[in-house]
Every structure is written in C-alpha cells, then in structure tokens.
Motif scaffolding. Structure first.
Motif, PDB file in Angstrom:
ATOM      1  N   GLU A  78      11.574  -5.261  13.879  1.00 16.83           N
ATOM      2  CA  GLU A  78      11.480  -4.501  12.612  1.00 16.83           C
ATOM      3  C   GLU A  78      11.445  -3.000  12.912  1.00 16.83           C
ATOM      4  OE1 GLU A  78       9.323  -5.804   9.262  1.00 16.83           O
ATOM      5  OE2 GLU A  78       9.202  -7.881   9.930  1.00 16.83           O
ATOM      6  N   GLY A  92       5.236  -8.110  10.544  1.00 17.92           N
ATOM      7  CA  GLY A  92       6.202  -9.208  10.470  1.00 17.92           C
ATOM      8  C   GLY A  92       6.259  -9.957  11.790  1.00 17.92           C
ATOM      9  N   THR A 102       8.670  -7.021   6.592  1.00 20.13           N
ATOM     10  CA  THR A 102       9.875  -7.538   5.932  1.00 20.13           C
ATOM     11  C   THR A 102      10.418  -8.836   6.520  1.00 20.13           C
ATOM     12  OG1 THR A 102      11.438  -6.373   7.360  1.00 20.13           O
ATOM     13  CG2 THR A 102      10.612  -5.155   5.441  1.00 20.13           C
ATOM     14  N   VAL A 117       3.512 -10.969   2.541  1.00 19.70           N
ATOM     15  CA  VAL A 117       2.801 -10.180   3.556  1.00 19.70           C
ATOM     16  C   VAL A 117       2.662  -8.723   3.099  1.00 19.70           C
ATOM     17  CG1 VAL A 117       2.984  -9.272   5.932  1.00 19.70           C
ATOM     18  CG2 VAL A 117       3.403 -11.701   5.472  1.00 19.70           C
ATOM     19  N   ILE A 135      14.071  -3.638  -1.008  1.00 18.32           N
ATOM     20  CA  ILE A 135      15.507  -3.736  -1.323  1.00 18.32           C
ATOM     21  C   ILE A 135      15.732  -4.690  -2.495  1.00 18.32           C
ATOM     22  CG2 ILE A 135      16.448  -3.061   0.929  1.00 18.32           C
ATOM     23  CD1 ILE A 135      16.187  -6.719   0.170  1.00 18.32           C
ATOM     24  N   SER A 153       8.380   0.403   0.208  1.00 16.53           N
ATOM     25  CA  SER A 153       9.850   0.410   0.175  1.00 16.53           C
ATOM     26  C   SER A 153      10.321  -1.029   0.026  1.00 16.53           C
ATOM     27  CB  SER A 153      10.434   1.058   1.431  1.00 16.53           C
ATOM     28  OG  SER A 153      10.271   0.212   2.545  1.00 16.53           O
TER      29      SER A 153
HETATM   30  P1  NAI Z   1       8.918 -12.406   2.115  1.00 18.50           P
HETATM   31  O1  NAI Z   1      10.323 -12.868   2.155  1.00 18.50           O
HETATM   32  O2  NAI Z   1       7.985 -12.905   1.055  1.00 18.50           O
HETATM   33  O3  NAI Z   1       8.855 -10.805   2.037  1.00 18.50           O
HETATM   34  C1  NAI Z   1       9.675  -9.941   2.764  1.00 18.50           C
HETATM   35  C2  NAI Z   1      10.087  -8.809   1.819  1.00 18.50           C
HETATM   36  O4  NAI Z   1      10.768  -7.800   2.572  1.00 18.50           O
HETATM   37  C3  NAI Z   1      11.044  -9.265   0.720  1.00 18.50           C
HETATM   38  O5  NAI Z   1      10.521  -8.955  -0.555  1.00 18.50           O
HETATM   39  C4  NAI Z   1      12.339  -8.501   1.008  1.00 18.50           C
HETATM   40  O6  NAI Z   1      13.029  -8.145  -0.162  1.00 18.50           O
HETATM   41  C5  NAI Z   1      11.806  -7.278   1.751  1.00 18.50           C
HETATM   42  N1  NAI Z   1      12.800  -6.618   2.595  1.00 18.50           N
HETATM   43  C6  NAI Z   1      13.812  -7.169   3.343  1.00 18.50           C
HETATM   44  N2  NAI Z   1      14.541  -6.220   3.949  1.00 18.50           N
HETATM   45  C7  NAI Z   1      13.986  -5.035   3.596  1.00 18.50           C
HETATM   46  C8  NAI Z   1      14.297  -3.682   3.893  1.00 18.50           C
HETATM   47  N3  NAI Z   1      15.344  -3.367   4.667  1.00 18.50           N
HETATM   48  N4  NAI Z   1      13.499  -2.711   3.373  1.00 18.50           N
HETATM   49  C9  NAI Z   1      12.454  -3.022   2.561  1.00 18.50           C
HETATM   50  N5  NAI Z   1      12.120  -4.294   2.239  1.00 18.50           N
HETATM   51  C10 NAI Z   1      12.880  -5.281   2.744  1.00 18.50           C
HETATM   52  O7  NAI Z   1       8.325 -12.744   3.560  1.00 18.50           O
HETATM   53  P2  NAI Z   1       6.771 -12.764   3.975  1.00 18.50           P
HETATM   54  O8  NAI Z   1       6.235 -14.124   3.802  1.00 18.50           O
HETATM   55  O9  NAI Z   1       6.120 -11.610   3.339  1.00 18.50           O
HETATM   56  O10 NAI Z   1       6.897 -12.550   5.553  1.00 18.50           O
HETATM   57  C11 NAI Z   1       7.313 -11.318   6.130  1.00 18.50           C
HETATM   58  C12 NAI Z   1       7.207 -11.435   7.663  1.00 18.50           C
HETATM   59  O11 NAI Z   1       5.834 -11.585   8.035  1.00 18.50           O
HETATM   60  C13 NAI Z   1       7.919 -12.630   8.256  1.00 18.50           C
HETATM   61  O12 NAI Z   1       8.453 -12.271   9.519  1.00 18.50           O
HETATM   62  C14 NAI Z   1       6.806 -13.641   8.437  1.00 18.50           C
HETATM   63  O13 NAI Z   1       7.137 -14.611   9.405  1.00 18.50           O
HETATM   64  C15 NAI Z   1       5.681 -12.750   8.861  1.00 18.50           C
HETATM   65  N6  NAI Z   1       4.304 -13.217   8.654  1.00 18.50           N
HETATM   66  C16 NAI Z   1       3.320 -12.569   9.363  1.00 18.50           C
HETATM   67  C17 NAI Z   1       1.996 -12.899   9.215  1.00 18.50           C
HETATM   68  C18 NAI Z   1       0.953 -12.209  10.019  1.00 18.50           C
HETATM   69  O14 NAI Z   1      -0.187 -12.649  10.047  1.00 18.50           O
HETATM   70  N7  NAI Z   1       1.256 -11.119  10.691  1.00 18.50           N
HETATM   71  C19 NAI Z   1       1.571 -13.949   8.283  1.00 18.50           C
HETATM   72  C20 NAI Z   1       2.663 -14.547   7.545  1.00 18.50           C
HETATM   73  C21 NAI Z   1       3.968 -14.176   7.721  1.00 18.50           C
END
Ligand code: NAI
Length: 434
Positions: free
Chosen positions: A307, A302, A278, A226, A246, A244
């Motif tokens: 968040e 997210g 995230t 995302v 981690i 940013s």
């Molecule tokens: P992902 O696991 O691929 O990416 C999340 C990233 O955030 C990771 O690289 C992680 O290292 C990083 N992260 C974690 N804690 C952190 C912090 N304190 N500071 C900085 N970075 C940090 O997950 P993905 O697939 O990117 O999903 C992220 C969120 O978006 C989830 O909640 C997912 O359910 C949601 N999502 C939302 C969509 C939308 O249309 N709005 C579509 C698909 C997913």
C-alpha cells in the motif's frame, strides 16, 4: 517432506508468561469457550490435520487450543513477519503444538515456517485442512504441493485480501476445493475490521511514537470496514481526520460521518499521520512522500506492505534509514524527516498486539465453525467460495451478548409473521447490509 522439527520459536522460556495471558484472554473470548463446551465431548475434529497461518498472538493461541480441544491436530505459522507475540508462540510450543513463528523474521524464514506446517509429526502426514489469513499458506499448498490437494477437505480464510485472492482463483479456475470466506460473516468484518482497528490503530501509533494525537491532522486512505475503524480510532484520540476514497458510496459515508474527504495528493500535504487501509497497492508513492510534512508518521493497516511504496523509499532513501527502535524507522528525504512504522506492514500487529481478545473471539468463533462445517460436510460443497449461513452468524453474536450484559427482546409469533421471519431467526434476509 523434510525432517520433522517439533517447533521453532524465539524463546521457549516465555511459555509461562504466555500461558498466564492466554488464561486472561480466555475470559474475554466467550464464543470460543462456548464451542469448547458444546463440541469438546464429541471431538468432531478428530482426524483433522489443520495447518494454520494467522498472526501468532495470544488470541490466536486460544483459537488453536479450541481446535485441539475439538480433536484436531494443528500446526501453525504466522502470516506476517512482525506479528508474532513470542510469549504466545512459546506457550503453544510448550503445549506440544508444532508452531514456527517469532517476531522479526526474514521473508525467507517466513516461507520456511509456512512449509514446516504442511506435514505433521514424525510420520510426516500431510495437512487435510487449511486455515489461512491472507492466502500465503493457500498459495504455497496449491502452487507448490498440488499433489496434496485431493486429500484436503477445504480451507477457511480470515481476511479481505485473502478472500479477494480466492475469488480471483475461482474466476481463473484455479481453486480446487471449497473455501469458507470467514471475513464476510457479519460478525467478522463488521466487528474485527471495524471495532478491532478502532482499538488497535491508535494503540500502535502511541506504542511506536508516543506522539500527542489530539490536534494532529491524520489522513486515512480507504473508508471500508478497516478505514471506518481507523478513522474512528484517530478521531477518538482527538485527531482531525481526512479520508481519501475512490468509491462514491464510501466517500459519501465518510462525509456524512463528519470527516473531510480529499484526494490523497492534497491530504498528505497537511497530515501529521498517514494511514493506508485500502487492501490496494501504491496508495502512498514517490509524489506523496515528496509533499509530506517534516516528521510525518506513515503507516499501513491493510494486509500487505505494498500500500506504501516502500520499494521506492528504500531504493532512493534507504541509506538514510535510522532505526529508532524495532519497527520504527526514520528516513531523511533531502532534509525532511519521515517516520515509517513496521516497515509498511500492518501496523497494529507490528507495533502493538493486534486486536483485543473480545473482538477476535467473534472472528475465531466463525473460523472454528467454518473448519467444523468443511471437515464434517465437505461432500456437500463443490469447489468454490462460501460464507457461513446467517443462523451461524447470529449464533456467533448471541454467544457474545451475556459477557456484555446485553439482554435481547424476543419476537412474538405474531410479530415474527408480520415481518416475515421465524421467531428463532434468521432475522434478516441475505441482502441486508447491517
Ligand atoms: P474494504 O474493501 O471494506 O475497504 C477498502 C476500501 O478502500 C474500499 O472502500 C475501497 O473503495 C477503498 N480504496 C481502494 N482503493 C483506494 C484508493 N486508491 N484510494 C482510496 N481508497 C481506496 O476492505 P477492509 O475490510 O476495510 O480491508 C482493508 C485491508 O485491511 C485489507 O487488506 C484487509 O485484509 C486488511 N485488514 C486488516 C486488519 C488489521 O487488523 N490490520 C483487519 C481486517 C482487515
């Protein structure tokens, strides 16, 4: 199981408009339409009672009607209080499908809507399949209706955060049925999460604020799927983007994609636009708010609203909240103004219309294949979390090529043997990362 209420939407007279947009969306959703053609005649989902909890948009309407055209009975709620498109919900209700969803519901109404989907029809038959996005329906059923578990063949889960909850349950021994992790099909997370957000993030910020993007500084927390799409969206609009992270791997990816990578505590000081991506909590907290610029725009893409520490903001500055329009709020932090979008809930669905149809066709073709697999072959699965086999992932992609005019080369048998695959695929080993 309370009395049967056939549907609850904002305004059923929006159905005709919704239907027109559903027809346009169908033309952009070749995967779902191909499944209707392939499986419609044999009605493989006959007998399935699928309760779905997923953003009630136009694209989701095409998913719902794919499931019904394969023979399923379906009930629906939205997995976010702001994400329903009222004309989509109206069209689904007018088609006779029990849907309980409207844009701008309260959290109590949100739970009420999910509960309506658990029992079907006048004779109150319980669901026997779950289709979820984020895990709220799954939690409702497993925690409050455990007596229904033995009748449920399985569940499919759409998003990263919901999948995370399922693996937690598996670890704790509280997942009593097979679950298909749709998110980690390559044709889901590497497309919807990335290319979807690439289109829908800036769309949401523009619809909400009409702010000039070019030249602004944007900070994006998280460079996962995302985050990658979100950063590309902002860069594409001319913003200067800071990431940013981690995770050193994702931080290195961001740097090598040409983004500045900083601690959020520093990035917020220069950012005009701040986006969390995230799936983690407490990314933007009191200290961050205090060091933001005047008129900073804060939003989250997210799944959940934790968040951003909205609880702190509302507790300390809720009295200054000034509603510019629905889902756009101005707070005054001791003389400095902050603009918060969609109350910190996922901004692309709260302030815009979510992802475009074409990318959602990829996600929802995976969803439909997951429902088919669990309905037909549940006895082959022990409780646990599974992903669809790679040949189906490749099939989903293949169904979307001709719409884009893509022509594939084919392997010769000699070449196939040389790289160790079959001519008809799968083309990559399980550990390949795309
Ligand atoms: P992902 O696991 O691929 O990416 C999340 C990233 O955030 C990771 O690289 C992680 O290292 C990083 N992260 C974690 N804690 C952190 C912090 N304190 N500071 C900085 N970075 C940090 O997950 P993905 O697939 O990117 O999903 C992220 C969120 O978006 C989830 O909640 C997912 O359910 C949601 N999502 C939302 C969509 C939308 O249309 N709005 C579509 C698909 C997913």
């Amino acid at each position: 199981s309370a009395k049967y209420i056939p549907y609850k939407v904002k305004d059923i007279s929006l159905a005709e408009w919704g239907r027109k947009e559903i027809l346009l969306a169908e033309a952009e959703m070749p995967g779902l339409m191909a499944l209707r053609e392939e499986f419609g005649p044999s009605q493989p989902l006959k007998g399935a009672r699928i309760a779905g909890c997923l953003h009630m948009t136009i694209q989701t309407a095409v998913l719902i009607e794919t499931l019904t055209s394969l023979g399923a009975d379906v009930t629906w709620s939205s997995c976010n209080i702001f994400s329903t498109q009222d004309h989509a919900a109206a069209a689904i209700a007018a088609a006779g499908i029990p849907v309980y969803a409207w844009k701008g519901m309260t959290e109590e109404e949100f739970d009420w809507c999910i509960e309506q989907t658990i029992f079907f029809g006048e004779d109150r038959q319980p669901l026997n399949m779950i289709l979820d996005d984020g895990g709220d329906l799954t939690n409702m059923v497993l925690d409050h209706y455990p007596e229904l578990v033995s009748g449920i063949r399985g569940l499919s889960e759409e998003t990263t955060t919901g999948v995370h909850r399922l693996y937690e349950r598996m670890k704790n021994g509280t997942l009593p049925m097979p679950a298909i992790n749709v998110n980690d099909s390559v044709t889901k997370s590497k497309f919807d999460n990335k290319y979807g957000c690439k289109e829908s993030l800036v769309d949401a910020i523009r619809r909400a604020t009409d702010v000039m993007m070019a030249g602004k500084v944007a900070a994006v927390a998280g460079y996962g799927d995302v985050g990658k799409g979100s950063a590309a969206s902002l860069r594409g609009a001319g913003a200067r983007v800071i990431i940013s992270e981690i995770d050193p791997i994702c931080a290195l990816q961001a740097a090598m994609d040409g983004f500045a990578v900083k601690k959020m505590a520093d990035a917020v000081k220069e950012a005009d636009i701040i986006v969390t991506a995230t799936g983690n909590k407490d990314i933007i907290s009191a200290e961050h708010f205090k060091s933001m610029k005047d008129k900073a725009i804060v939003c989250n893409i997210g799944h959940f609203d934790n968040e951003i520490d909205m609880a702190w903001l509302n507790k300390n500055y809720g009295s200054t909240k000034n509603v510019i329009k629905p889902q756009v709020d101005l707070y005054d932090l001791d003389g400095k103004q902050i603009i918060v979008l969609a109350e910190g809930r996922l901004v692309n669905l709260g302030c815009a219309t979510g992802h475009p149809s074409f990318v959602m066709s990829n996600s929802f073709t995976n969803q439909t294949l997951a429902q088919l697999e669990l309905w037909e072959n549940h006895e082959n699965y022990k409780p646990g979390v599974y992903v669809l086999p790679k040949h189906l992932d490749e099939k989903v992609a293949a169904l979307h090529l001709s719409k884009l005019g893509v022509e594939l080369d084919t392997l010769s048998s000699d070449q196939a043997e040389y790289i160790g695959v079959e001519v008809q695929g799968p083309y990559k080993p399980e550990y390949y990362r795309y």
